[in-house]
Motif scaffolding. Structure first.
Motif, mmCIF file in Angstrom:
data_model
loop_
_atom_site.group_PDB
_atom_site.id
_atom_site.type_symbol
_atom_site.label_atom_id
_atom_site.label_comp_id
_atom_site.label_asym_id
_atom_site.label_seq_id
_atom_site.Cartn_x
_atom_site.Cartn_y
_atom_site.Cartn_z
ATOM 1 N N ARG A 95 4.729 8.638 2.427
ATOM 2 C CA ARG A 95 4.336 8.417 1.249
ATOM 3 C C ARG A 95 4.821 9.326 0.239
ATOM 4 O O ARG A 95 5.372 9.038 -1.007
ATOM 5 C CB ARG A 95 2.829 8.341 1.007
ATOM 6 C CG ARG A 95 2.400 6.948 1.846
ATOM 7 C CD ARG A 95 1.161 7.190 2.163
ATOM 8 N NE ARG A 95 0.394 5.993 2.819
ATOM 9 C CZ ARG A 95 -0.573 5.785 3.530
ATOM 10 N NH1 ARG A 95 -1.356 6.880 3.678
ATOM 11 N NH2 ARG A 95 -0.938 4.807 4.195
ATOM 12 N N PRO B 216 6.177 2.347 -3.041
ATOM 13 C CA PRO B 216 6.418 2.083 -1.896
ATOM 14 C C PRO B 216 5.216 1.542 -1.328
ATOM 15 O O PRO B 216 4.065 2.033 -1.467
ATOM 16 C CB PRO B 216 6.873 3.029 -1.174
ATOM 17 C CG PRO B 216 6.314 4.337 -1.812
ATOM 18 C CD PRO B 216 6.478 3.768 -3.421
ATOM 19 N N ASN B 217 5.052 0.659 -0.410
ATOM 20 C CA ASN B 217 4.032 -0.028 0.511
ATOM 21 C C ASN B 217 4.052 0.665 1.911
ATOM 22 O O ASN B 217 4.902 0.254 2.687
ATOM 23 C CB ASN B 217 4.251 -1.421 0.532
ATOM 24 C CG ASN B 217 2.827 -2.147 1.248
ATOM 25 O OD1 ASN B 217 1.839 -1.653 0.890
ATOM 26 N ND2 ASN B 217 3.051 -3.166 1.657
ATOM 27 N N VAL C 71 1.787 1.289 4.675
ATOM 28 C CA VAL C 71 0.469 0.660 5.401
ATOM 29 C C VAL C 71 0.346 1.679 6.893
ATOM 30 O O VAL C 71 1.415 1.555 7.551
ATOM 31 C CB VAL C 71 0.069 -0.615 5.591
ATOM 32 C CG1 VAL C 71 -1.053 -1.011 5.880
ATOM 33 C CG2 VAL C 71 0.624 -1.180 4.271
ATOM 34 N N CYS D 101 1.891 5.254 -4.544
ATOM 35 C CA CYS D 101 2.072 4.592 -3.509
ATOM 36 C C CYS D 101 1.101 3.619 -3.160
ATOM 37 O O CYS D 101 0.061 3.803 -3.356
ATOM 38 C CB CYS D 101 2.531 5.782 -2.340
ATOM 39 S SG CYS D 101 2.885 4.975 -0.885
ATOM 40 N N ASN D 102 1.431 2.533 -2.675
ATOM 41 C CA ASN D 102 0.551 1.433 -2.039
ATOM 42 C C ASN D 102 0.301 1.639 -0.583
ATOM 43 O O ASN D 102 1.122 1.609 -0.033
ATOM 44 C CB ASN D 102 1.334 0.058 -2.280
ATOM 45 C CG ASN D 102 0.298 -0.911 -1.962
ATOM 46 O OD1 ASN D 102 -0.787 -0.735 -1.333
ATOM 47 N ND2 ASN D 102 0.573 -2.126 -2.369
ATOM 48 N N THR D 103 -0.813 1.897 -0.347
ATOM 49 C CA THR D 103 -1.461 2.137 0.895
ATOM 50 C C THR D 103 -1.728 1.054 1.585
ATOM 51 O O THR D 103 -1.918 1.015 2.918
ATOM 52 C CB THR D 103 -2.503 3.306 1.008
ATOM 53 O OG1 THR D 103 -3.755 2.895 0.552
ATOM 54 C CG2 THR D 103 -2.175 4.642 0.477
ATOM 55 N N GLY D 104 -1.754 -0.169 0.844
ATOM 56 C CA GLY D 104 -2.393 -1.446 1.584
ATOM 57 C C GLY D 104 -3.704 -1.641 1.939
ATOM 58 O O GLY D 104 -3.977 -2.252 2.801
ATOM 59 N N LYS D 105 -4.705 -0.598 1.394
ATOM 60 C CA LYS D 105 -5.921 -0.661 1.918
ATOM 61 C C LYS D 105 -6.826 -1.275 0.931
ATOM 62 O O LYS D 105 -7.438 -0.565 0.004
ATOM 63 C CB LYS D 105 -6.471 0.840 2.089
ATOM 64 C CG LYS D 105 -5.739 1.579 3.424
ATOM 65 C CD LYS D 105 -6.239 2.836 3.452
ATOM 66 C CE LYS D 105 -5.431 3.535 4.509
ATOM 67 N NZ LYS D 105 -5.695 4.931 4.864
ATOM 68 N N SER E 58 -5.404 0.007 -3.572
ATOM 69 C CA SER E 58 -4.372 0.491 -2.880
ATOM 70 C C SER E 58 -3.481 1.365 -3.419
ATOM 71 O O SER E 58 -2.441 2.066 -2.679
ATOM 72 C CB SER E 58 -4.188 -0.242 -1.718
ATOM 73 O OG SER E 58 -3.206 -1.538 -2.237
ATOM 74 N N LEU E 59 -3.479 1.380 -4.726
ATOM 75 C CA LEU E 59 -2.074 1.875 -5.533
ATOM 76 C C LEU E 59 -2.700 3.275 -6.020
ATOM 77 O O LEU E 59 -3.822 3.427 -6.576
ATOM 78 C CB LEU E 59 -1.749 1.148 -6.623
ATOM 79 C CG LEU E 59 -0.489 1.603 -7.298
ATOM 80 C CD1 LEU E 59 0.745 1.397 -6.216
ATOM 81 C CD2 LEU E 59 -0.241 0.821 -8.403
#
Length: 151
Positions: free
Chosen positions: A55, A66-67, A69, A116-120, A124-125
């Protein structure tokens, strides 16, 4: 970020030897079949370091956040940390965190707000600065699971 990098190095230095002192039975004991052992918690911290390192790197050069996860249960299960030699796991944890500390400690301040997008979930950003602080919080949480009341 310099303070975060310094704190990270201090934590790694303080706990590397302590991890070696845990009796093997205590290190690999699973309190319940579905719960992680202390060894698997350390493995999870390695996985977290892998994902966060990515990340911190990708967010600095990709045009779109970026994504990245991380499915922690899958990573721990697939890595098979119960069978990894203790010294190898401790060294991996130490080296990964040294890389993160170096990276964030040398990051130009104008990049702290990159995301960064953690997808949570819906929120999530996250900025790299937030991710770095959260990484320390997360590390301390799990070190307290391994060494109750240590932090």
């Amino acid at each position: 970020m310099d303070a975060v990098a310094t704190e990270l190095l201090q934590l790694v230095h303080a706990f590397s030897d302590r991890l070696r002192e845990i009796p093997e039975h205590d290190f690999t004991h699973k309190p319940l079949p579905a719960r992680w052992s202390k060894k698997e918690i350390l493995g999870h911290l390695c996985d977290s370091a892998h994902n966060n390192l990515r990340r911190f790197i990708c967010a600095q050069y990709e045009n779109i956040p970026p994504n990245i996860v991380y499915d922690q249960d899958q990573w721990v299960a697939l890595q098979g940390y119960q069978q990894v030699p203790r010294e190898e796991l401790i060294l991996l944890w130490k080296l990964l965190n040294n890389r993160i500390a170096h990276l964030i400690g040398n990051m130009p301040s104008q990049r702290y707000t990159l995301t960064c997008n953690t997808g949570k979930g819906s929120a999530s950003l996250h900025s790299l600065e937030w991710l770095a602080s959260d990484y320390i919080r997360h590390l301390k949480h799990h070190l307290n699971q391994i060494f109750p009341g240590a932090l």
